[in-house]
Design a protein around this motif. Structure first.
Motif, mmCIF file in Angstrom:
data_model
loop_
_atom_site.group_PDB
_atom_site.id
_atom_site.type_symbol
_atom_site.label_atom_id
_atom_site.label_comp_id
_atom_site.label_asym_id
_atom_site.label_seq_id
_atom_site.Cartn_x
_atom_site.Cartn_y
_atom_site.Cartn_z
ATOM 1 N N ARG A 6 0.838 -1.188 0.000
ATOM 2 C CA ARG A 6 0.000 0.000 0.000
ATOM 3 C C ARG A 6 0.879 1.246 0.000
ATOM 4 O O ARG A 6 1.820 1.357 0.786
ATOM 5 N N ASP A 8 1.191 5.311 0.630
ATOM 6 C CA ASP A 8 0.482 6.305 1.436
ATOM 7 C C ASP A 8 0.497 7.688 0.795
ATOM 8 O O ASP A 8 -0.411 8.487 1.009
ATOM 9 N N GLU B 222 -8.468 10.324 5.929
ATOM 10 C CA GLU B 222 -7.172 10.235 5.228
ATOM 11 C C GLU B 222 -6.270 11.419 5.559
ATOM 12 O O GLU B 222 -5.774 12.135 4.678
ATOM 13 N N LEU B 224 -2.937 12.780 7.824
ATOM 14 C CA LEU B 224 -1.756 12.448 8.629
ATOM 15 C C LEU B 224 -1.865 13.134 9.983
ATOM 16 O O LEU B 224 -2.409 14.234 10.086
ATOM 17 N N ARG B 252 0.073 3.550 9.459
ATOM 18 C CA ARG B 252 1.044 4.575 9.029
ATOM 19 C C ARG B 252 0.389 5.944 8.850
ATOM 20 O O ARG B 252 0.656 6.652 7.888
ATOM 21 N N ARG B 253 -0.445 6.311 9.815
ATOM 22 C CA ARG B 253 -1.116 7.613 9.790
ATOM 23 C C ARG B 253 -0.318 8.664 10.555
ATOM 24 O O ARG B 253 -0.598 9.855 10.461
ATOM 25 N N GLN B 277 5.705 6.355 6.336
ATOM 26 C CA GLN B 277 4.733 6.371 5.235
ATOM 27 C C GLN B 277 5.445 5.959 3.943
ATOM 28 O O GLN B 277 6.589 6.363 3.704
ATOM 29 N N ARG B 278 4.764 5.183 3.127
ATOM 30 C CA ARG B 278 5.356 4.718 1.868
ATOM 31 C C ARG B 278 5.040 5.735 0.771
ATOM 32 O O ARG B 278 3.884 6.075 0.540
#
Lengths: 442, 442
Positions: A6, A8, B222, B224, B252-253, B277-278
Motif C-alpha cells: 500500500r 500512502d 485520510e 496524517l 502509518r497515519r 509512510q510509503r
C-alpha cells in the motif's frame, strides 16, 4: 517492497522540489558511489581525512570551555549553560569568527552581524528564504553553479537565473544583461551568487581588478552579492591571496557565506553568514540583516549546537584565530594532489595528439576541482559505465547546469584521495575515454 | 544607529514571515527577559540544568566511539570518518533511536524510517516543507499551538487552521468539522499537528480511548497526524504511561516528532522524525517518507552533526537505550516543581474567594506547564509591567493563538526554577494580579 504494497503518498503530492533534478541528482551520485564501493573516487569533494583526530575534538571542547572561563570571565555554571543549554540564536563563537575574518581575510565585521549556522548550507538557505518575498523574485547565479545553492533555491520556490562564468569567473556584460532582461520581464533579481575563489565546480578564480568591477556593477544595479568561500585558503602558490569581495565591500553589497567544513571539520556542521546590511522594520527600528536571518533560523534549527560550535572555537583559539596557520598540512596535501592530477592529465593526454577532438582541462590556482573537457557529451549513463566497467568515479558537469543541454565535461576532485589513487583513477579515466571514442567512432 | 544611517533593505521586501507575530513574538519574549535579568522566570521552557555536566559530554563521545568499534565492528579509521567527516543524511544514531522507541514507547520502527535532525524544530520544518505542495494546502493544529510549529509553517507559506483542543486535548467533532470546512473551501488539509502528552502550552494530555478515536477519524479522513512528544517522559504519577499515537498506529497515519532537548541535552541540538509512510516516486519506486525528508534536509543542513549525535548516542548506550531510566533525577525535579507550583497557587488563590472573577489553573498530570486563567485579558503590555514592577516573567497565552482575540490566561513553566524561585515568583504574580484588579476596578 512487494508489488501489492500500500502506498500512502505520492511524490507528486509533495513539494515540487522533491521531483527536481537539483535534489535528486545528489542522490543519484551517492547511489552510484554506494553501488561501486571499490571504484576510485575522483568525485567526492570531501576534505582530506588523514589528519582527522577524535582526541583533538575533546581538546577543542576543553580549550573553548577554558576560554569562556579564563578569557571571558564566565562563572563555571554560566560556561556550562552556554555549552549545554538552549542559547543565543546567532551563536556563541561569533567573536572568534570576527577575529578569524580580521586575521585571515582583512574583513572588519561586528560580531552582531554574524549568524553561526548548521554548515554553510543553512547559511545559504536562510539568506534565500529571507530574500524570496514573492513570486516575481529571482536569484542570479554564476553558471556552472554549486548544486547545494540550486537545491536550496528550489526549496524556497526561488528561480535561479544563470549568469555566464567564463574565463574571468563572472562575465560582467552578461550579468548586466541578465539583470536588464529579468527586470524587463517584470522580475526582481534579489542577488547574485558566486564563489570568487577556486569555484566549485569550475575551479576558476576572479582576479582583484575584476572583483572591483563586479562590486561597482552591483552598486549600480543595486544588487546584493552572495559570496561563498569554502576553498579560499587552499591556493597552490604562496604569496598574497586576492582580497575577498567582502574585504573590498565598502557599501554593504556583499553577504559573505563561510564554511568550517574544509578548514576544520565537516562533522561539526558549523558555518556562518556575515550579513551587515541594515534592515528597517515596520516599526522603523533598524538592525542588521543578520537579525532577520536569525529570526528565520529560530524556526528552522533554533540555534547551532553550542557543543559543535565549541569544537570550532577551540580549533580557532589554538591557532590565534588563523585558519591559514591551522591548515598548513592540509594545504600542502591539496597542493600536492592538484599538481599531481594536472601533471597526470598532461602525461596521459599529450598536446596535439587529437586536434579538435583533444581532451583539455583547467589548471586551477587552488582549491579541489579540475574540469576535464572531452570530445563527447558526458551524462549519467557514462558515469554508470565508468563506475561499472572502469572502476572510477567523477561528476558529470551537466549536474551543475540548470537545464538539460548536453555538456562535454566532467569534474575531478583531488581532495579525498592520495597521489597513488589519482594515478589509478587517471589510468582508468583514460581507458574510459579511449573506449568511449572507439564506441562512438565504431 | 544614527538618524541619518543608510538603510539597505526593508522587512517589507523580505519573506512575509519576517513581519509575522509567529516569528516576532519569540523575539519579544526574549527581549523582555533580557531587559529584566533579575526577574524570576516562570516563562522559560528550558530543561533543568542542575545536572548538566561537561565531563559527561566527553564520556558520551567516547562511549559512542567504543560502540562503533566494539559493537558495530568498525575499523578505527571508519569510526573516525563516521564521527568527523560528511556522512549519511539520515544520521548515524538511528539504530539507537529505534531501540529507544522500542524500549520506552513500545514503538516498532525500522531505522531506515528515521531521520536524525537538528533538534525537533528541523524535523517539523522538513515535514511541513514536504507536505506543502501548493497554495491550496493547509495544516490543522490543535489550539493553543506551540509557537515553533506556527513559525515553521509561516516559513513554508502553509496556513495553520486551528482545531479546538478543549479538556480532552483535541475536540474530534471540531477536527471533523474543520476538515469538512477546509475541503468545502477547495483546500487540502495535509495533516493535523498535536502534542498528546502534557502539551505545550496547555499542559493537557489525551487519554488512551480518545487517542484511538483520533486515529480512527484520521483514517476515515485520510489525514496524517503529526505527533510531537517532547514531554511524555515526565509524568507526575508512577504507573503506565498512555501509549503514544505512533505505538497505536497500525496504518502509518502518524509522523512522530522526537526531541532529545529535554531528555538529554538542548545543546546537542538533536531531534528526529519517524516517517514510515510509503511514498511512490515518479518512476514508480517506493520508499519511506523519511527518504523524501532526507532529500530536503540535504539542502537545509546536509546532515546533523555526527559529533552532536554521538553525545546523544553515548547517553542512550549508558542507559540501555532507555531515557526513562536516564531521567529519574530530572523527572523527580519536574514532579516536585509541578506539585509545588500547584500547591502554591491553591494557597495564594483560595477557592470561593472571588466567585466568577476567580483565578483558576490547570493541574496537569506531568510536563512543564500550568495555565492560569485570570479575570482580565493578558497581553504583552501586562507582561512588561509584570517584569518591570513585580520582577516576574511568564508567557501570555495569546502568543499561542494564531489570531488577535484577547486571551485571559498566562502560561507558567516549572522546568528551569527551584521551589524557592517558584515561591518568590508566585508571590510576585499574586501581587501583579491584585494590582491589575485594582487598576481595572479603580
Amino acid at each position: 517492497m512487494t508489488a501489492t504494497e500500500r502506498v500512502d503518498l505520492a511524490v507528486a503530492d509533495l513539494h515540487p522540489a522533491l521531483g527536481d533534478p537539483a535534489l535528486t541528482s545528489m542522490n543519484f551520485l551517492n547511489e552510484v558511489s554506494e553501488r561501486y564501493p571499490a571504484a576510485v573516487s575522483l568525485a567526492a569533494g570531501r576534505p582530506y581525512e588523514e589528519f582527522f583526530d577524535l582526541a583533538a575534538v575533546h581538546r577543542h571542547l576543553d580549550t573553548f570551555h577554558r576560554h569562556l572561563v579564563d578569557d571571558l570571565g564566565h562563572r563555571p555554571e554560566q560556561a556550562r549553560r552556554l555549552l549545554l543549554q538552549y542559547g543565543r540564536t546567532k551563536g556563541i563563537v561569533h567573536h572568534l569568527i570576527a577575529r578569524n575574518l580580521a586575521v585571515d581575510e582583512g574583513i572588519t565585521v561586528d560580531g552582531e552581524d554574524i549568524v553561526v549556522t548548521v554548515g554553510c548550507q543553512e547559511a545559504m538557505f536562510l539568506v534565500l528564504r529571507a530574500l524570496r518575498a514573492g513570486p516575481t523574485d529571482v536569484l542570479l547565479a554564476v553558471a556552472p553553479t554549486y548544486v547545494g545553492l540550486t537545491g536550496a533555491a528550489r526549496l524556497v520556490d526561488l528561480p535561479v537565473w544563470p549568469v555566464a562564468g567564463g574565463p574571468s569567473g563572472i562575465d560582467l556584460a552578461d550579468l548586466a544583461a541578465q539583470v536588464r532582461r529579468a527586470r524587463a520581464a517584470g522580475l526582481r533579481p534579489r542577488a547574485c551568487y558566486l564563489m570568487p575563489d577556486f569555484a566549485n565546480p569550475s575551479g576558476v578564480s576572479i582576479d582583484t581588478a575584476h572583483r572591483r568591477r563586479l562590486l561597482e556593477l552591483a552598486g549600480q544595479e543595486e544588487l546584493l552579492l552572495l559570496e561563498d568561500n569554502p576553498y579560499g585558503l587552499f591556493p597552490v602558490d604562496d604569496g598574497p591571496r586576492p582580497p575577498t569581495l567582502k574585504a573590498l565591500d565598502t557599501a554593504r553589497r556583499v553577504v559573505y557565506l563561510g564554511s568550517f567544513a574544509k578548514t576544520v571539520l565537516p562533522g561539526a556542521r558549523v558555518g556562518y553568514v556575515v550579513a551587515d546590511q541594515r534592515v528597517a522594520g515596520p516599526d522603523g527600528r533598524v538592525g542588521p540583516f543578520a537579525d532577520q536571518l536569525a529570526m528565520i533560523k529560530s524556526m528552522v534549527t533554533v540555534n547551532t549546537s553550542p557543543i559543535a560550535q565549541a569544537v570550532i572555537g577551540g580549533r580557532l583559539l589554538e591557532h590565534g584565530c588563523s585558519l591559514v596557520a591551522a591548515n598548513t598540512r592540509e594545504r600542502s596535501a591539496y597542493t600536492r594532489n592538484l599538481r599531481h592530477l594536472v601533471a597526470g592529465l598532461a602525461r596521459r593526454f599529450p598536446p596535439g595528439a587529437d586536434g579538435a577532438a583533444a581532451v583539455r582541462w583547467t589548471v586551477p590556482a587552488g582549491g579541489f576541482f579540475v574540469v576535464v573537457t572531452v570530445p563527447f557529451p558526458v551524462d549519467d549513463a557514462l558515469l554508470d559505465r565508468s563506475a561499472r566497467d572502469h572502476g572510477v568515479l567523477w561528476t558529470p558537469m551537466a549536474h551543475f547546469y540548470d537545464d538539460t543541454a548536453p555538456v562535454h565535461a566532467l569534474r575531478l576532485s583531488v581532495s579525498a584521495v592520495t597521489p597513488e589513487q589519482i594515478d589509478v583513477g587517471l589510468d582508468r579515466l583514460a581507458a574510459l575515454i579511449t573506449d568511449e571514442r572507439a564506441r562512438r567512432a565504431g
